[in-house]
Design an enzyme around this catalytic site. Structure first.
Site, PDB file in Angstrom:
ATOM      1  N   GLY A 199       0.827  -1.207   0.000  1.00 38.88           N
ATOM      2  CA  GLY A 199       0.000   0.000   0.000  1.00 38.88           C
ATOM      3  C   GLY A 199       0.857   1.250   0.000  1.00 38.88           C
ATOM      4  NE  ARG A 248       5.617  -1.647   4.764  1.00 37.70           N
ATOM      5  CZ  ARG A 248       4.443  -1.396   5.353  1.00 37.70           C
ATOM      6  NH1 ARG A 248       3.321  -1.750   4.761  1.00 37.70           N
ATOM      7  NH2 ARG A 248       4.399  -0.795   6.526  1.00 37.70           N
ATOM      8  NE  ARG A 252      -3.232  11.745  -9.473  1.00 37.00           N
ATOM      9  CZ  ARG A 252      -4.311  12.386  -9.008  1.00 37.00           C
ATOM     10  NH1 ARG A 252      -4.572  12.368  -7.715  1.00 37.00           N
ATOM     11  NH2 ARG A 252      -5.113  13.046  -9.834  1.00 37.00           N
ATOM     12  NE  ARG A 298      -3.440  -5.650   0.995  1.00 39.08           N
ATOM     13  CZ  ARG A 298      -2.753  -4.707   1.634  1.00 39.08           C
ATOM     14  NH1 ARG A 298      -1.848  -3.987   0.989  1.00 39.08           N
ATOM     15  NH2 ARG A 298      -2.953  -4.509   2.924  1.00 39.08           N
ATOM     16  N   GLY A 339       1.298  -6.546   2.464  1.00 41.23           N
ATOM     17  CA  GLY A 339       0.835  -5.442   3.297  1.00 41.23           C
ATOM     18  C   GLY A 339       0.641  -5.828   4.741  1.00 41.23           C
ATOM     19  CB  SER A 340       0.289  -3.927   7.708  1.00 41.30           C
ATOM     20  OG  SER A 340      -0.394  -2.757   7.241  1.00 41.30           O
ATOM     21  CD  GLU A 391     -17.266   4.854  14.772  1.00 41.10           C
ATOM     22  OE1 GLU A 391     -16.229   5.527  14.841  1.00 41.10           O
ATOM     23  OE2 GLU A 391     -17.946   4.533  15.779  1.00 41.10           O
ATOM     24  CG  MET A 400      -8.598  -0.934   4.861  1.00 41.07           C
ATOM     25  SD  MET A 400      -8.210   0.724   5.477  1.00 41.07           S
ATOM     26  CE  MET A 400      -9.466   1.661   4.605  1.00 41.07           C
ATOM     27  CD  GLU A 401      -5.217  -1.739   0.933  1.00 31.48           C
ATOM     28  OE1 GLU A 401      -4.838  -2.701   1.632  1.00 31.48           O
ATOM     29  OE2 GLU A 401      -5.324  -0.583   1.398  1.00 31.48           O
ATOM     30  CB  SER A 433       0.933  -4.232  11.536  1.00 32.13           C
ATOM     31  OG  SER A 433      -0.336  -3.928  10.963  1.00 32.13           O
ATOM     32  CG  ASP A 434      -2.397  -2.684  13.499  1.00 34.31           C
ATOM     33  OD1 ASP A 434      -2.040  -1.640  14.040  1.00 34.31           O
ATOM     34  OD2 ASP A 434      -2.165  -2.968  12.303  1.00 34.31           O
ATOM     35  NE  ARG A 454       3.123  -0.367  12.706  1.00 35.41           N
ATOM     36  CZ  ARG A 454       1.818  -0.622  12.608  1.00 35.41           C
ATOM     37  NH1 ARG A 454       1.338  -0.956  11.444  1.00 35.41           N
ATOM     38  NH2 ARG A 454       1.012  -0.570  13.655  1.00 35.41           N
TER      39      ARG A 454
HETATM   40  N1  LIG Z   1      -8.877  -1.339   8.266  1.00 43.35           N
HETATM   41  C1  LIG Z   1      -7.656  -1.736   8.729  1.00 43.35           C
HETATM   42  N2  LIG Z   1      -7.545  -2.127  10.018  1.00 43.35           N
HETATM   43  C2  LIG Z   1      -6.361  -2.517  10.488  1.00 43.35           C
HETATM   44 CL1  LIG Z   1      -6.227  -2.989  12.131  1.00 43.35          CL
HETATM   45  C3  LIG Z   1      -5.238  -2.523   9.645  1.00 43.35           C
HETATM   46  N3  LIG Z   1      -3.919  -2.858   9.816  1.00 43.35           N
HETATM   47  C4  LIG Z   1      -3.317  -2.652   8.657  1.00 43.35           C
HETATM   48  N4  LIG Z   1      -4.200  -2.188   7.721  1.00 43.35           N
HETATM   49  C5  LIG Z   1      -3.797  -1.859   6.349  1.00 43.35           C
HETATM   50  O1  LIG Z   1      -2.943  -0.710   6.472  1.00 43.35           O
HETATM   51  C6  LIG Z   1      -3.558   0.443   5.919  1.00 43.35           C
HETATM   52  C7  LIG Z   1      -4.185   1.227   7.037  1.00 43.35           C
HETATM   53  O2  LIG Z   1      -3.199   1.573   8.005  1.00 43.35           O
HETATM   54  C8  LIG Z   1      -4.561  -0.067   4.889  1.00 43.35           C
HETATM   55  O3  LIG Z   1      -3.941  -0.041   3.604  1.00 43.35           O
HETATM   56  C9  LIG Z   1      -4.884  -1.506   5.341  1.00 43.35           C
HETATM   57  O4  LIG Z   1      -4.821  -2.418   4.246  1.00 43.35           O
HETATM   58  C10 LIG Z   1      -5.416  -2.103   8.309  1.00 43.35           C
HETATM   59  N5  LIG Z   1      -6.621  -1.717   7.850  1.00 43.35           N
END
Ligand SMILES: Nc1nc(Cl)c2ncn([C@@H]3O[C@H](CO)[C@@H](O)[C@H]3O)c2n1
Length: 234
Positions: free
Chosen positions: A20, A24, A43, A87, A89-90, A162, A180-181, A203-204, A217
């Site tokens: 994303g 990175r 961009r 992809r 990503g995180s 929410e 999100m992708e 990551s979370d 990260r």
């Molecule tokens: N909704 C959402 N929630 C959590 Cl807990 C996320 N952790 C990483 N991402 C990713 O990282 C970006 C948002 O920080 C987005 O591109 C998404 O794909 C997350 N997106």
């Protein structure tokens, strides 16, 4: 050249990794590719082409969210003949068994809506990964001793969600994580007969509310990039 990608024809490889974050993309290209060349800066969505073990690869940012990914994936497919789109990503974990730094290989991705919803209308199309890529990535991760989870994820339209009721049902139904992708990447790959996979580093954590410190990260992402590269050329 396209509206959003300034690369010349032939500058982009048939194999494209899509983080994303454009920075990175820069880090991954400089860390893993031989002779990386910047092929796009339009961009600020950086893209780099180089080789990995002699194989041509492009690593290009997708931006955050399915609308942004849709722009780049459409142009990479239509104008640059991208055949394999992975992809990297995180994501946020949604199961107790999934820990920070684990890798999730997204077999499918659920969503409330995607940029393709208008095409599908009342059809609940099932966005799914290319099986060959998925299997090769699982094999590569196992060989590296990386803790990996293979299953369904959720591609959200929002980061600040929410909908606790929705999360409860997704956890109940075994959704491994949220990002999100991926769902739209899979929709586009199915539409155009290409190979796609999402390789995600946790990551979370939505249940424990833990989060990787920023310095982790980047390092933790190395295994994910290697898994994606090995899967692409397996
Ligand atoms: N909704 C959402 N929630 C959590 Cl807990 C996320 N952790 C990483 N991402 C990713 O990282 C970006 C948002 O920080 C987005 O591109 C998404 O794909 C997350 N997106």
């Amino acid at each position: 050249m396209t509206i959003h990608i300034g690369a010349k024809p032939g500058d982009i490889a048939e194999t494209v990794l899509l983080p994303g974050d454009p920075y990175r993309a820069k880090w991954a290209a400089e860390t893993f590719l031989e002779n990386p060349v910047c092929v796009n800066q339009v961009r600020g969505m950086l893209g780099f082409t180089g080789t990995w073990k002699g194989n041509r690869v492009t690593i290009h940012g997708s931006g955050m969210g399915m609308p942004s990914l849709s722009i780049y994936a459409n142009e990479l497919i239509a104008e640059y003949n991208a055949q394999t789109l992975i992809r990297i990503g995180s994501c946020g974990a949604m199961q107790e068994t999934v820990k920070l730094r684990d890798v999730i290989l997204a077999m499918t991705s659920s969503s409330l809506s995607t940029p393709s919803s208008g095409i599908f209308r009342e059809l609940n199309f099932a966005p799914c990964a290319d099986y060959g890529l998925l299997r090769a990535a699982a094999d590569a991760a196992a060989a590296k001793g990386v803790t990996t989870h293979v299953g369904g994820i959720y591609s959200s339209d929002v980061f600040y969600d929410e909908r606790p009721d929705l999360n409860e049902q997704m956890v109940r139904h075994g959704i491994l994580g949220v990002e999100m992708e991926a769902a739209e990447l899979y929709n586009l790959a199915a539409r155009h007969g290409r190979r796609a996979l999402a390789v995600l580093t946790v990551s979370d954590h939505l249940l424990t509310h833990q989060a990787l410190p920023s310095e982790d990260r980047e390092t933790g992402f190395g295994a994910m990039v290697e898994i994606a590269l090995q899967a692409a050329f397996a």
